[in-house]
Design an enzyme around this catalytic site. Structure first.
Site, short mmCIF file in Angstrom:
data_model
loop_
_atom_site.label_atom_id
_atom_site.label_comp_id
_atom_site.label_asym_id
_atom_site.label_seq_id
_atom_site.Cartn_x
_atom_site.Cartn_y
_atom_site.Cartn_z
N TRP A 10 0.82 -1.22 0.00
CA TRP A 10 0.00 0.00 0.00
C TRP A 10 0.85 1.27 0.00
O TRP A 10 0.34 2.37 -0.14
CB TRP A 10 -0.95 0.00 1.21
CG TRP A 10 -1.96 -1.09 1.20
CD1 TRP A 10 -2.12 -2.09 0.27
CD2 TRP A 10 -3.00 -1.30 2.17
NE1 TRP A 10 -3.18 -2.91 0.61
CE2 TRP A 10 -3.74 -2.44 1.77
CE3 TRP A 10 -3.39 -0.64 3.34
CZ2 TRP A 10 -4.83 -2.93 2.51
CZ3 TRP A 10 -4.46 -1.12 4.08
CH2 TRP A 10 -5.17 -2.25 3.66
N LYS A 11 2.14 1.12 0.20
CA LYS A 11 3.06 2.27 0.25
C LYS A 11 2.53 3.33 1.23
O LYS A 11 1.92 2.98 2.23
CB LYS A 11 3.28 2.86 -1.15
CG LYS A 11 3.65 1.80 -2.18
CD LYS A 11 4.21 2.40 -3.43
CE LYS A 11 4.35 1.32 -4.49
NZ LYS A 11 5.12 1.74 -5.63
N GLU A 97 11.97 1.91 -3.80
CA GLU A 97 11.81 3.27 -3.26
C GLU A 97 12.69 3.47 -2.03
O GLU A 97 13.16 4.57 -1.76
CB GLU A 97 10.32 3.52 -2.97
CG GLU A 97 9.55 3.68 -4.27
CD GLU A 97 8.14 3.13 -4.29
OE1 GLU A 97 7.55 2.94 -3.21
OE2 GLU A 97 7.63 2.88 -5.40
N GLY A 234 1.51 -2.81 -6.30
CA GLY A 234 1.38 -1.50 -5.68
C GLY A 234 0.00 -0.91 -5.94
O GLY A 234 -0.98 -1.23 -5.27
N GLY A 235 -0.07 -0.07 -6.97
CA GLY A 235 -1.29 0.69 -7.25
C GLY A 235 -2.56 -0.15 -7.29
O GLY A 235 -3.58 0.23 -6.69
C1 PEP Z 1 5.43 -1.92 -5.79
O1 PEP Z 1 5.13 -1.01 -5.06
O2 PEP Z 1 6.17 -2.80 -5.36
C2 PEP Z 1 4.89 -1.92 -7.15
C3 PEP Z 1 5.20 -2.91 -7.94
O3 PEP Z 1 4.08 -0.88 -7.53
P1 PEP Z 1 3.11 -0.81 -8.83
O4 PEP Z 1 2.36 -2.11 -8.87
O5 PEP Z 1 2.23 0.36 -8.58
O6 PEP Z 1 3.99 -0.65 -10.02
#
Ligand code: PEP
Length: 251
Positions: A10-11, A97, A234-235
């Site tokens: 979820w970051k 990140e 992620g998203g």
């Molecule tokens: C992640 O945060 O590990 C990721 C893969 O993000 P996204 O799916 O948004 O690219």
């Protein structure tokens, strides 16, 4: 046979209300799913409320980071015991990140991986190359250095706790997914490296997730690759409908 493993990162998203709504929505939609391991990784401050919302579900909880020391004067940091205390099973380590925005090194990530295993958590070790590294033909050099660095000193008896997530940095949050061939090529190379570092059996058992703009529309083709055992999302993990659809596709 490796059981698929889908985790949502979820970051730094959600708030106290939306975190609980997301966890509760997933718990409801994913009832009875037994053939896929599922985890969500909310921000630290929402771990406990998410844990309560997930308590009657099969969905495991993970954190997005941890510190390697046990306790003491480490302002702003969180220990493995604290994460266990908040019902965490998994912890994401070495996310791009954290490597490229916060500046974490392989040496620091390695300390965290070891602390996580010792502390009874299951680390998800993220590795992946920058676009300029891919364009320069250095993908496998970078990924190999990150795998070796992250797993340095972890013996055969402890490695089973680890999942590796291959996340090409240029694909994270960009909408640009690696092709299934690009993903498979690197996953296969990571598995071969694990065989070299450990054993054939350990390599065959290790789950390697793909991460980088994974979404409902590309889940099936990515997961059809022989060395892609799951997804770190992620998203798309922030929407009950999308994350549920991805898991149901895999199940
Ligand atoms: C992640 O945060 O590990 C990721 C893969 O993000 P996204 O799916 O948004 O690219």
């Amino acid at each position: 046979m490796r059981k698929p493993f889908i985790a949502g990162n979820w970051k730094m998203n959600t708030n106290s209300a939306t975190a609980v709504a997301l966890a509760a929505g997933l718990a409801k939609e994913l009832q009875g799913i037994e053939t896929v391991d599922v985890a969500v990784c909310p921000p630290f401050v929402y771990l406990q409320s998410a844990a309560a919302a997930l308590s009657a579900s099969n969905i495991a909880l993970g954190a997005q980071n941890v510190y390697f020391e046990g306790d003491g004067a480490f302002t702003g940091e969180i220990s493995c015991a604290m994460l266990k205390d908040c019902c965490c099973t998994y912890v994401i380590l070495g996310h791009s990140e954290r490597r490229h925005v916060i500046g974490e090194t392989d040496a620091l990530i390695n300390k965290k991986v070891k602390a996580a295993i010792d502390g009874g958590l299951l680390p998800i070790l993220c590795v992946g190359e920058l676009l300029e590294e891919r364009d320069a033909g250095k993908t496998m050099d970078v990924v190999e250095a990150q795998v070796r660095g992250g797993l340095e000193g972890i013996c055969n008896e402890r490695i089973a706790a680890v999942t590796i997530a291959y996340e090409p940095v240029w694909a994270i949050g960009t909408g640009r997914t690696a092709t299934k061939e690009q993903a498979q090529e690197v996953h296969q190379a990571i598995r071969a490296l694990i065989e070299k570092l450990y054993s054939k059996d350990i390599a065959a058992a290790m789950r390697i997730q793909y991460g980088g703009s994974a979404k409902p529309s590309n889940t099936a083709e990515l997961m059809a690759q022989p060395d892609v055992d799951g997804l770190l999302v992620g998203g798309a993990s922030l929407k009950v409908e999308d994350f549920t659809q991805m898991i149901k596709t895999v199940a």
